[in-house]
Each structure stands twice: as structure tokens, then as C-alpha cells.
Design an enzyme around this catalytic site. Structure first.
Site, PDB file in Angstrom:
ATOM      1  N   ASN A   2       0.823  -1.197   0.000  1.00  0.00           N
ATOM      2  CA  ASN A   2       0.000   0.000   0.000  1.00  0.00           C
ATOM      3  C   ASN A   2       0.869   1.265   0.000  1.00  0.00           C
ATOM      4  OD1 ASN A   2      -1.703   2.146   0.774  1.00  0.00           O
ATOM      5  ND2 ASN A   2      -3.132   0.691   1.715  1.00  0.00           N
ATOM      6  N   LYS A   3       0.925   1.902  -1.181  1.00  0.00           N
ATOM      7  CA  LYS A   3       1.786   3.075  -1.360  1.00  0.00           C
ATOM      8  C   LYS A   3       1.346   4.211  -0.435  1.00  0.00           C
ATOM      9  CE  LYS A   3       3.515   5.808  -5.210  1.00  0.00           C
ATOM     10  NZ  LYS A   3       2.717   6.900  -5.732  1.00  0.00           N
TER      11      LYS A   3
ATOM     12  N   ASP B   3      -0.302  -6.395  11.277  1.00  0.00           N
ATOM     13  CA  ASP B   3      -1.412  -7.305  11.032  1.00  0.00           C
ATOM     14  C   ASP B   3      -2.542  -6.909  11.970  1.00  0.00           C
ATOM     15  OD1 ASP B   3      -2.296  -9.488   9.410  1.00  0.00           O
ATOM     16  OD2 ASP B   3      -2.392 -10.687  11.225  1.00  0.00           O
TER      17      ASP B   3
ATOM     18  N   ARG C  99      -4.919   0.817  14.622  1.00  0.00           N
ATOM     19  CA  ARG C  99      -3.723   0.954  13.777  1.00  0.00           C
ATOM     20  C   ARG C  99      -2.946   2.220  14.176  1.00  0.00           C
ATOM     21  NH1 ARG C  99      -6.416   0.459   9.841  1.00  0.00           N
ATOM     22  NH2 ARG C  99      -6.360  -1.769   9.529  1.00  0.00           N
TER      23      ARG C  99
END
Ligand code: IMP
Length: 194
Positions: A12-13, A71, A179
Site C-alpha cells: 500500500n503506497k 497485522d 492501527r
């Protein structure tokens, strides 16, 4: 100024750019494509930590580079912490709507709707491994609400809010999410190193 290189084991850029900005002038953050790694690294572990470690270690062992990997998933109390590490393909397919509908079906008639999202980040740096965890607690709604975000966002309402993750802007969610909590811990640690 030559910056130390640090790989984020993701394709994921956008994710890489975002964290690269937070570590600007300290690390050159590269993603899997940048280092020429086009392998779909197997996530065969039994926990978020094991899967994150598998990804970071694959890069460190094969490319001899410091690396971190994350993850994440949703754990629901009444379902013995399912979908957990199977969050991405709980229904058997990688389809957000089908996965979310399966959760709602399994939650039918359940009084305890407590759940949490968890992220574990594994960092390999200078031949050592470090883990960082982020958790946000909340509950599973009766029906999906909201159009933002992805995955289980429409059915997860964090404690202290009367809106689901899918009713929040990306900026608002990114301030409180599992996250974000794990990433903040990683960034604080990396800033101490330089
Ligand atoms: P990943 O490890 O970040 O790729 O997350 C694995 C799966 O967990 C995703 O495909 C989603 O189904 C679920 N998940 C992880 N984080 C979130 C989130 O912030 N919102 C909704 N679903 C999530």
C-alpha cells in the site's frame, strides 16, 4: 544527509507515504515494491503477532534490511474472538460485505456485543525484534451504519462514541484507531533511536 532505510512490508503506497511523512529526516521508508519484493508473503501464523513477524522477518532475511509489518483484525467476545486473524476472508472470500454480513448473522440474538479491533506491528531493527500493539474497544451494532472506511467499519462503534467507524472521516478514525495507536508507539520508539 544519508538516512537509514526502513522497509514497511506492505504494497500500500498510501500507507508508506503517510508513515514516511511522520519519519521525515529520520528514515527513508520503503515499501515492498520499492525493494523489488513481489512475493505475497504467506500469513500462516496463529496470531496477529505471528503474522506480522512472518512478514517483517521475510524481508529482513531475504533482503537484509530493517523492516516493520502490521497485522490487524476484529475480535468479538461472544464469538470466542472470531474473526480474528481470519478477518480479511471470514466468509471464505475477500469481500467486506459478505464478511460483515456473516458476523451480523453469527451475532443474531447475542446480548454481549463487545468487540475490539487489534493491530500488532513487528519491527526488525539491528537484529532485534520489537512488537507494538494497538487496541480499540467497542461493540457490534445490530445493522451496518455509515459509508466511510472499509472492512467491518459499518458495524463497529467505539466506546464513548455514538457513531460507527464508517460514520467517521478518515482523519477522525485515524486519530483513535487500533492501527493509529500501534503506529504511534512504533513512531515514538523509532524517534528515540535516532
Ligand atoms: P490488515 O491486517 O490491516 O490487512 O487487516 C485484515 C482485515 O481485518 C481487513 O481486511 C479487515 O477485514 C479487518 N480490519 C482491519 N482493520 C480494520 C479497520 O480499521 N476497519 C475495518 N476492518 C478492519
Amino acid at each position: 544527509m544519508i538516512l537509514p532505510e526502513l522497509v514497511f512490508a506492505t504494497n500500500n503506497k498510501h500507507k508508506t507515504e503517510e508513515i514516511g511523512k511522520l519519519l521525515v529526516n529520520q528514515y527513508k521508508v520503503l515499501n515492498l515494491k520499492d525493494i523489488g519484493c513481489d512475493v505475497d508473503i504467506p500469513e500462516t501464523g496463529n496470531s496477529f503477532a505471528e503474522n506480522a513477524e512472518l512478514k517483517s522477518s521475510y524481508v529482513t532475511e531475504n533482503f537484509k534490511l530493517d523492516c516493520f509489518a502490521d497485522d490487524s483484525g476484529l475480535e468479538i467476545d461472544a464469538l470466542d474472538n472470531e474473526p480474528g486473524i481470519y478477518s480479511a476472508r471470514y466468509s471464505g472470500v475477500r469481500d467486506d460485505l459478505e464478511n460483515l454480513n456473516l458476523v451480523l448473522k453469527k451475532m443474531e440474538g447475542k446480548a454481549n456485543r463487545k468487540a475490539h479491533f487489534k493491530t500488532v506491528i513487528s519491527l526488525n531493527q539491528n537484529n532485534k525484534n520489537y512488537l507494538f500493539e494497538g487496541v480499540i474497544y467497542g461493540h457490534i451494532t445490530q445493522t451496518p451504519i455509515g459509508d466511510e472506511g472499509f472492512g467491518y467499519d459499518p458495524i463497529f462503534m467505539p466506546i464513548g462514541y455514538d457513531r460507527t467507524f464508517a460514520q467517521m472521516s478518515m482523519t477522525e478514525k485515524n486519530e483513535i484507531s487500533h492501527r493509529a495507536i500501534a503506529m504511534k508507539k512504533l513512531i515514538a520508539f523509532l524517534k528515540e533511536q535516532v
